[in-house]
Design an enzyme around this catalytic site. Structure first.
Site, PDB file in Angstrom:
ATOM      1  N   GLN A 133      -3.676 -12.686   1.640  1.00 45.49           N
ATOM      2  CA  GLN A 133      -3.968 -12.620   0.214  1.00 45.49           C
ATOM      3  C   GLN A 133      -5.445 -12.758  -0.101  1.00 45.49           C
ATOM      4  O   GLN A 133      -5.880 -12.409  -1.198  1.00 45.49           O
ATOM      5  CB  GLN A 133      -3.175 -13.696  -0.538  1.00 45.49           C
ATOM      6  CG  GLN A 133      -1.686 -13.382  -0.646  1.00 45.49           C
ATOM      7  CD  GLN A 133      -1.391 -12.082  -1.387  1.00 45.49           C
ATOM      8  OE1 GLN A 133      -2.166 -11.644  -2.249  1.00 45.49           O
ATOM      9  NE2 GLN A 133      -0.290 -11.433  -1.042  1.00 45.49           N
ATOM     10  N   THR A 157       2.648  -8.043   8.710  1.00 46.66           N
ATOM     11  CA  THR A 157       3.799  -8.715   9.309  1.00 46.66           C
ATOM     12  C   THR A 157       3.725  -8.666  10.827  1.00 46.66           C
ATOM     13  O   THR A 157       3.957  -9.661  11.505  1.00 46.66           O
ATOM     14  CB  THR A 157       5.102  -8.048   8.804  1.00 46.66           C
ATOM     15  OG1 THR A 157       5.210  -8.292   7.398  1.00 46.66           O
ATOM     16  CG2 THR A 157       6.320  -8.612   9.497  1.00 46.66           C
ATOM     17  N   HIS A 175      -3.204  -3.110   3.171  1.00 48.70           N
ATOM     18  CA  HIS A 175      -2.809  -2.592   1.857  1.00 48.70           C
ATOM     19  C   HIS A 175      -2.924  -3.655   0.770  1.00 48.70           C
ATOM     20  O   HIS A 175      -2.804  -3.349  -0.408  1.00 48.70           O
ATOM     21  CB  HIS A 175      -1.412  -1.966   1.895  1.00 48.70           C
ATOM     22  CG  HIS A 175      -0.292  -2.937   1.987  1.00 48.70           C
ATOM     23  ND1 HIS A 175       0.453  -3.306   0.911  1.00 48.70           N
ATOM     24  CD2 HIS A 175       0.179  -3.637   3.030  1.00 48.70           C
ATOM     25  CE1 HIS A 175       1.359  -4.190   1.296  1.00 48.70           C
ATOM     26  NE2 HIS A 175       1.208  -4.403   2.583  1.00 48.70           N
ATOM     27  N   CYS A 189      17.450 -13.940  -9.517  1.00 51.08           N
ATOM     28  CA  CYS A 189      18.157 -12.713  -9.884  1.00 51.08           C
ATOM     29  C   CYS A 189      17.398 -11.468  -9.440  1.00 51.08           C
ATOM     30  O   CYS A 189      17.947 -10.383  -9.450  1.00 51.08           O
ATOM     31  CB  CYS A 189      18.404 -12.673 -11.384  1.00 51.08           C
ATOM     32  SG  CYS A 189      16.895 -12.877 -12.322  1.00 51.08           S
TER      33      CYS A 189
END
Lengths: 460, 460
Positions: free
Chosen positions: B177, B70, B196, B320
């Site tokens: 990725q 990030t 990671h 959800c």
């Protein structure tokens, strides 16, 4: 091989190592996930936050882990400034803050804000009332370190915090150097620290923001919810950081006293064993494990190399050891000698023998450097001469200008002056410091065709 | 216990673990220091940078380590935007970038800049010519991921890079990725990745900036010189990250093929074993180890919990399962079903047996969730009724609105309509997706007193 640079980075504490190893297996998953690996990581993170909050003296939800102490300082300052932008864009800070704070102040100024650096005394401490006078109606934030990273001098945090509270200004305390050694005085609004300074791993800082402090994180939002640092949490390192903070704080009672005695010994012995040395920083209100001194007529970089060859790892605020060739801003703000500067910061576990050996080795190393540089012996007055002298040290780097001055001072009649031409930035600090050490008068600095002309009057 | 969420975070690679342990003892000191501990740390850092640069395909001095992927994305985007501020303040990006890129775009807009999100097709890929049309004279930067983190779909990076080069716009490729799986297509100007994700430790990202790309770091300056990240380097983790990148890249040839076959099996078997499933993402141009599918009439959170109970750790883009109760922006941009969404991403070493057991367990788990929710059986047409129907699903969360729709569709005469009142954000995506899967017509969405009215015409 004694490592005497704990203030830069402490070796990994055994507890940190253990915790890191254990959580490599348990803590690699994303703690925000719902599955078992994530829940396990989430529990580790919550436990680490609780342990760190307890050491800091805040609530767990007031504390976030960052990726370094620097990031904690930067995001703490920018968030607090943004949160109080309506009040104003003024920052008050001491002149001896860590460079991360100074860089944040410079970034504020580049964006149109202003800052006031509060001067320090010769020991490197701010005067609380001077700090109070720097608080203005438009002051959005005040920054004060708990203790200085180069001299160990403790700042009057509680007194300054009271003045900030009275003025309604939040106070950010940079506790990087002291958090592992004991509690930070109460009254802070934001607190920043860095794990590798207390024997935790690199890659972890912490930022605590008291509830009620206006705080608006800047930059892109994170994924982890408000108040969380952006990016994936560095969990094994965070767990190790929290575990070692607790461990070093438990050991600090005994270890602080032991290290304080060792530093007292260095403070007393160095001036006895090495001529022309200035020990700087507050002798009493200071960190237990850190001492700084400067040696006249010595080139800091050579001194570091010679000490390294002798097996001692120390750091220096001398200009010749910085990439910008300027002396440390801390020594500059204190107005003390910067040439031949050495900072000794003892890691936990340093023995009497390590310190004894350092005191054995140091005098010879300093004498060797001085001899190479042709420095004057401590007492070698030459016969007086008539005319005012000019010493041309243009193009010569620290400590040469001071050495050249010391060589000729004996030729100057008492009451007469000598002028040193120098273009090395460090001369500005070191020639006045030499005068003070030698009880001569520094008349002042005059502009010259190249560099500056430093005028010195012989008094003794 | 199979962990199938490698795209979120991969377990630590054994090589990373070894390198981390070794450098805990050798790499804790400040690499900027002159003494032996510092020099040793400096050598480790230089070697790590060289190894990472080789994997990335750049020069070591073009690469810096950051504290996370990030942070690499954020500092890459902000630095490139600042460096080209005179050109303009427009950012072009795909609609399916990682949230860190979207957040950076939002931060740009909050500061007065603009951005264009390039739409994707139903497989989640951008059309290069559509991307090219988003490049404007004031475009300072373009961002495109190498492959999508939720669907595995590979983006046409080389084609977009060529268009960017022709337009003189630098291209930042988020390779988070894919970097551990193989080389990134050429033509990028900036590249960001995260350790990671390839089995390195958390706390390490990397940012490569090609020489010649205008780049002006934002925020407070660092201590480590231009182009270096601020703050103390997280050296043991950096060393481990570089070592494991090299290791996984060496293993990738064989491992990619093996995992691709396992994913092919999941892609083929899931729709056969589970009724009413939509497998999303490009079936061919995709990451080898990642597959995403969505199950009609299933609540994603319950599905995750049931799979977790059965021993499988997966993630979901269902509304959800998100804190904001909105479906994943990736699924939204693709216009595919988001309810009952499951992302399976296989870590290296996943066995045929693990996948086999997953395929055994999944049908029963999905059926169980559907039964609990009272979902309609796959084929249960009821007798037709006369009047236009209204289904009130206000206040009900995904997947209930779709379940209610499916229950009544059999009562609607062919050619007639049914209106679903819903205020759940996911209904916007899932009702049209259901229509497409069921070959019914989604007439459109109309405003209602509360929420929206979704009108559906029965065709079959």
């Amino acid at each position: 091989m004694p490592y005497f640079d704990a203030a830069s980075s402490a070796p990994l504490h055994p507890v940190a190592r253990q915790a890191l190893l254990a959580s490599l297996d348990e803590g690699w998953a994303d703690p925000a996930r719902l599955y078992r690996e994530g829940r396990r990581a989430g529990m580790l993170l919550a436990a680490a936050r609780e342990a760190a909050a307890e050491a800091v003296g805040c609530r767990p939800d007031e504390l976030v882990f960052t990726s370094s102490g620097t990031e904690a300082v930067h995001s703490g300052i920018s968030g607090a400034l943004s949160g109080r932008r309506r009040v104003g864009r003024h920052l008050a800070l001491s002149a001896v803050e860590h460079s991360s704070v100074l860089h944040a102040a410079a970034a504020l100024e580049a964006e149109g804000g202003t800052s006031t650096e509060v001067a320090v005394d010769r020991h490197g401490a701010v005067d609380p009332s001077a700090f109070g006078r720097a608080l203005r109606p438009d002051t959005a934030l005040a920054c004060l370190q708990s203790a200085n990273h180069e001299t160990g001098t403790e700042q009057p945090v509680a007194e300054v915090a009271a003045l900030c509270a009275a003025a309604g200004v939040p106070l950010l305390v940079d506790a990087a150097q002291s958090l592992g050694r004991g509690p930070v005085p109460d009254g802070w609004s934001l607190l920043a620290a860095s794990a590798h300074k207390w024997g935790g791993p690199a890659g972890v800082g912490l930022l605590a923001v008291r509830k009620g402090v206006r705080f608006a994180p800047r930059g892109p939002a994170g994924d982890r919810g408000p108040g969380r640092a952006a990016g994936f949490p560095n969990l094994p390192a965070i767990v190790a950081a929290a575990a070692s903070l607790r461990a070093v704080r438990e050991e600090a009672g005994a270890e602080n006293a032991r290290l304080r005695a060792l530093v007292d010994r260095i403070r007393a012995e160095v001036p006895r064993l090495v001529p022309d040395v200035e020990v700087v920083g507050d002798p009493v209100r200071r960190l237990p494990h850190l001492v700084t001194f400067s040696c006249l007529y010595v080139d800091g970089e050579t001194l570091l190399h010679e000490l390294d060859r002798a097996g001692f790892s120390v750091s220096s605020g001398s200009s010749c050891t910085s990439s910008t060739l300027t002396p440390s801003h801390v020594l500059k703000a204190m107005g003390v000698l910067s040439e031949g500067n050495i900072r000794v910061s003892l890691p936990d576990g340093t023995t009497r023998e390590d310190v004894g050996r350092f005191l054995e080795v140091l005098p010879g190393v300093v004498a060797g450097v001085r001899e190479k540089l042709g420095a004057p012996a401590a007492a070698s007055p030459s016969p007086a001469r008539e005319a005012p002298l000019v010493v041309d040290a243009l193009g010569r780097r620290c400590p040469v200008p001071v050495i050249e001055l010391a060589k000729v001072i004996g030729e100057v009649p008492v009451g007469g002056t000598v002028t040193v031409l120098a273009d090395d930035e460090a001369a500005r600090l070191d020639i006045p410091a030499w005068c003070e050490m030698r009880e001569q008068e520094y008349v002042g600095e005059e502009p010259a065709d190249r560099g500056s002309a430093h005028v010195v009057r012989r008094l003794v």
